[in-house]
Motif scaffolding. Structure first.
Motif, PDB file in Angstrom:
ATOM      1  N   MET A 234     -55.057 -17.131  37.982  1.00  0.00           N
ATOM      2  CA  MET A 234     -53.843 -17.436  37.782  1.00  0.00           C
ATOM      3  C   MET A 234     -52.846 -16.592  38.077  1.00  0.00           C
ATOM      4  SD  MET A 234     -51.813 -17.936  34.072  1.00  0.00           S
ATOM      5  CE  MET A 234     -53.255 -18.555  33.305  1.00  0.00           C
ATOM      6  N   THR A 235     -52.107 -16.994  39.226  1.00  0.00           N
ATOM      7  CA  THR A 235     -51.239 -15.856  39.947  1.00  0.00           C
ATOM      8  C   THR A 235     -49.635 -16.104  39.566  1.00  0.00           C
ATOM      9  OG1 THR A 235     -52.492 -16.008  41.978  1.00  0.00           O
ATOM     10  CG2 THR A 235     -50.354 -15.472  42.249  1.00  0.00           C
ATOM     11  N   ILE A 236     -49.127 -15.031  38.869  1.00  0.00           N
ATOM     12  CA  ILE A 236     -47.890 -15.236  38.494  1.00  0.00           C
ATOM     13  C   ILE A 236     -47.001 -14.587  39.517  1.00  0.00           C
ATOM     14  CG2 ILE A 236     -46.425 -14.360  36.670  1.00  0.00           C
ATOM     15  CD1 ILE A 236     -48.687 -16.225  35.923  1.00  0.00           C
ATOM     16  N   GLU A 237     -45.996 -15.258  39.996  1.00  0.00           N
ATOM     17  CA  GLU A 237     -44.890 -14.877  40.810  1.00  0.00           C
ATOM     18  C   GLU A 237     -43.797 -14.360  40.310  1.00  0.00           C
ATOM     19  OE1 GLU A 237     -43.104 -16.583  45.138  1.00  0.00           O
ATOM     20  OE2 GLU A 237     -43.445 -18.040  43.277  1.00  0.00           O
ATOM     21  N   VAL A 238     -43.254 -12.928  40.572  1.00  0.00           N
ATOM     22  CA  VAL A 238     -42.245 -12.380  39.872  1.00  0.00           C
ATOM     23  C   VAL A 238     -41.186 -12.232  40.993  1.00  0.00           C
ATOM     24  CG1 VAL A 238     -41.330 -10.327  38.764  1.00  0.00           C
ATOM     25  CG2 VAL A 238     -43.786 -11.062  38.424  1.00  0.00           C
ATOM     26  N   LEU A 239     -39.908 -12.840  40.672  1.00  0.00           N
ATOM     27  CA  LEU A 239     -38.957 -13.101  41.570  1.00  0.00           C
ATOM     28  C   LEU A 239     -37.472 -12.406  40.860  1.00  0.00           C
ATOM     29  CD1 LEU A 239     -39.400 -16.479  42.797  1.00  0.00           C
ATOM     30  CD2 LEU A 239     -40.241 -14.408  43.839  1.00  0.00           C
ATOM     31  N   ALA A 240     -36.748 -11.768  41.789  1.00  0.00           N
ATOM     32  CA  ALA A 240     -35.509 -11.002  41.235  1.00  0.00           C
ATOM     33  C   ALA A 240     -34.457 -12.127  41.741  1.00  0.00           C
ATOM     34  CB  ALA A 240     -35.360  -9.828  41.764  1.00  0.00           C
ATOM     35  N   LEU A 241     -33.640 -12.716  40.829  1.00  0.00           N
ATOM     36  CA  LEU A 241     -32.816 -13.951  41.190  1.00  0.00           C
ATOM     37  C   LEU A 241     -31.384 -13.525  40.794  1.00  0.00           C
ATOM     38  CD1 LEU A 241     -34.575 -16.842  39.225  1.00  0.00           C
ATOM     39  CD2 LEU A 241     -35.102 -15.933  41.568  1.00  0.00           C
ATOM     40  N   THR A 242     -30.551 -13.736  41.598  1.00  0.00           N
ATOM     41  CA  THR A 242     -29.037 -13.521  41.577  1.00  0.00           C
ATOM     42  C   THR A 242     -28.454 -14.754  42.024  1.00  0.00           C
ATOM     43  OG1 THR A 242     -28.617 -12.561  44.060  1.00  0.00           O
ATOM     44  CG2 THR A 242     -29.209 -11.027  41.988  1.00  0.00           C
ATOM     45  N   GLY A 243     -26.908 -14.840  41.656  1.00  0.00           N
ATOM     46  CA  GLY A 243     -26.205 -15.721  42.317  1.00  0.00           C
ATOM     47  C   GLY A 243     -26.523 -17.112  41.804  1.00  0.00           C
ATOM     48  N   GLU A 244     -26.965 -18.162  42.787  1.00  0.00           N
ATOM     49  CA  GLU A 244     -26.983 -19.465  42.279  1.00  0.00           C
ATOM     50  C   GLU A 244     -28.254 -19.789  41.763  1.00  0.00           C
ATOM     51  OE1 GLU A 244     -26.248 -22.215  45.776  1.00  0.00           O
ATOM     52  OE2 GLU A 244     -24.057 -21.584  45.908  1.00  0.00           O
ATOM     53  N   ALA A 245     -29.228 -18.945  42.311  1.00  0.00           N
ATOM     54  CA  ALA A 245     -30.578 -18.967  41.640  1.00  0.00           C
ATOM     55  C   ALA A 245     -30.805 -18.534  40.463  1.00  0.00           C
ATOM     56  CB  ALA A 245     -31.701 -18.345  42.656  1.00  0.00           C
ATOM     57  N   LEU A 246     -29.921 -17.529  40.022  1.00  0.00           N
ATOM     58  CA  LEU A 246     -29.827 -17.139  38.596  1.00  0.00           C
ATOM     59  C   LEU A 246     -29.236 -18.183  37.758  1.00  0.00           C
ATOM     60  CD1 LEU A 246     -28.682 -13.635  37.265  1.00  0.00           C
ATOM     61  CD2 LEU A 246     -27.684 -15.646  36.533  1.00  0.00           C
ATOM     62  N   GLU A 247     -28.043 -18.787  38.277  1.00  0.00           N
ATOM     63  CA  GLU A 247     -27.368 -19.925  37.614  1.00  0.00           C
ATOM     64  C   GLU A 247     -28.687 -20.989  37.268  1.00  0.00           C
ATOM     65  OE1 GLU A 247     -24.390 -22.254  36.172  1.00  0.00           O
ATOM     66  OE2 GLU A 247     -23.732 -20.171  36.747  1.00  0.00           O
ATOM     67  N   ALA A 248     -29.199 -21.358  38.216  1.00  0.00           N
ATOM     68  CA  ALA A 248     -30.185 -22.610  38.038  1.00  0.00           C
ATOM     69  C   ALA A 248     -30.997 -22.338  37.082  1.00  0.00           C
ATOM     70  CB  ALA A 248     -30.944 -22.765  39.546  1.00  0.00           C
ATOM     71  N   ALA A 249     -31.558 -20.945  36.851  1.00  0.00           N
ATOM     72  CA  ALA A 249     -32.616 -20.878  35.729  1.00  0.00           C
ATOM     73  C   ALA A 249     -32.160 -20.526  34.293  1.00  0.00           C
ATOM     74  CB  ALA A 249     -33.483 -19.328  36.390  1.00  0.00           C
ATOM     75  N   LEU A 250     -30.825 -20.416  34.263  1.00  0.00           N
ATOM     76  CA  LEU A 250     -30.375 -19.998  32.891  1.00  0.00           C
ATOM     77  C   LEU A 250     -30.877 -21.001  31.652  1.00  0.00           C
ATOM     78  CD1 LEU A 250     -26.921 -18.478  33.672  1.00  0.00           C
ATOM     79  CD2 LEU A 250     -28.985 -17.172  33.001  1.00  0.00           C
ATOM     80  N   ASP A 251     -30.851 -22.237  31.760  1.00  0.00           N
ATOM     81  CA  ASP A 251     -31.263 -23.250  30.671  1.00  0.00           C
ATOM     82  C   ASP A 251     -32.886 -22.837  30.518  1.00  0.00           C
ATOM     83  OD1 ASP A 251     -29.172 -24.147  30.188  1.00  0.00           O
ATOM     84  OD2 ASP A 251     -29.443 -26.161  31.053  1.00  0.00           O
ATOM     85  N   ASP A 252     -33.672 -22.596  31.486  1.00  0.00           N
ATOM     86  CA  ASP A 252     -35.164 -22.373  31.129  1.00  0.00           C
ATOM     87  C   ASP A 252     -35.238 -20.900  30.566  1.00  0.00           C
ATOM     88  OD1 ASP A 252     -36.101 -24.527  32.152  1.00  0.00           O
ATOM     89  OD2 ASP A 252     -36.556 -23.659  34.254  1.00  0.00           O
ATOM     90  N   VAL A 253     -34.148 -19.807  30.719  1.00  0.00           N
ATOM     91  CA  VAL A 253     -34.203 -18.573  30.092  1.00  0.00           C
ATOM     92  C   VAL A 253     -33.585 -18.906  28.776  1.00  0.00           C
ATOM     93  CG1 VAL A 253     -32.969 -16.349  30.029  1.00  0.00           C
ATOM     94  CG2 VAL A 253     -33.573 -17.190  32.063  1.00  0.00           C
ATOM     95  N   ALA A 254     -32.758 -19.615  28.445  1.00  0.00           N
ATOM     96  CA  ALA A 254     -32.352 -20.012  27.218  1.00  0.00           C
ATOM     97  C   ALA A 254     -33.491 -20.530  26.065  1.00  0.00           C
ATOM     98  CB  ALA A 254     -31.275 -21.084  27.129  1.00  0.00           C
TER      99      ALA A 254
END
Length: 195
Positions: free
Chosen positions: A1-21
């Protein structure tokens, strides 16, 4: 299993916030937070990251699914109660980057993702010209009735990364615990390190 770790800012950050919640609700339900969360509250809380041009979200993805997340903002952009904890320390808020939550599903722990979360947030803080990085953790009494015998605090991990509790830097923050009818205030001890 490969886990990808990404730094998100701007629109990419915004798009992920419900998953963070959703991750925050799931992970913080356990000791020591005991958080009885809901999506509406989370969306209000995560508004800070939506509105900050300097926020970062470090996401751990397993085949495109967010399984872990860690956030951060300049300290002065976070809640007033957090900034107030530094009033007597002599450290200007403009020098501090606040490493907020790190949440990771249990099946993904012990794989070095916690280090990746801190590495990427600290690099972001340095790029913003910050001299210190800080986070806080809830302080619960050792004799709390829901304290599990198997709980292992992360103090050793944080010390190895160069963090230490900052004397007198304690914030008060309220949320609803599982099994409780109303929100109650909890002490949050800040830990800090020079970058």
């Amino acid at each position: 299993m490969t886990i990808e770790v990404l730094a998100l800012t701007g629109e990419a950050l915004e798009a992920a916030l419900d998953d963070v919640a959703r991750l925050r609700i799931a992970v913080f339900r356990d000791w020591p937070y005991l958080y009885d969360g809901h999506l509406d509250y989370e969306r209000r809380y995560l508004k800070t990251y939506r509105e900050s041009g300097n926020a970062i979200l470090v996401g751990a993805f397993d085949n495109g699914r967010l399984v872990g997340a860690s956030t951060g903002t300049p300290m002065e952009e976070h809640g007033d109660e957090f900034g107030a904890a530094f009033a007597a320390t002599g450290l200007p808020l403009s020098d501090i980057f606040y490493c907020a939550e790190s949440v990771l599903l249990p099946d993904y722990r012990g794989r070095g993702l916690g280090h990746a979360f801190f590495d990427m947030r600290e690099a972001h803080a340095r790029a913003l010209g910050r001299s210190h990085s800080a986070f806080c953790r809830v302080v619960r009494p050792e004799d709390h009735p829901l304290h599990p015998d198997t709980y292992r605090p992360l103090d050793g991990f944080w010390h190895k990364r160069g963090y230490a509790p900052l004397e007198g830097a304690v914030a008060e923050y309220a949320w609803k615990d599982i099994g409780e009818a109303d929100e109650t205030t909890k002490p949050m001890q800040f830990w800090i390190r020079a970058l």
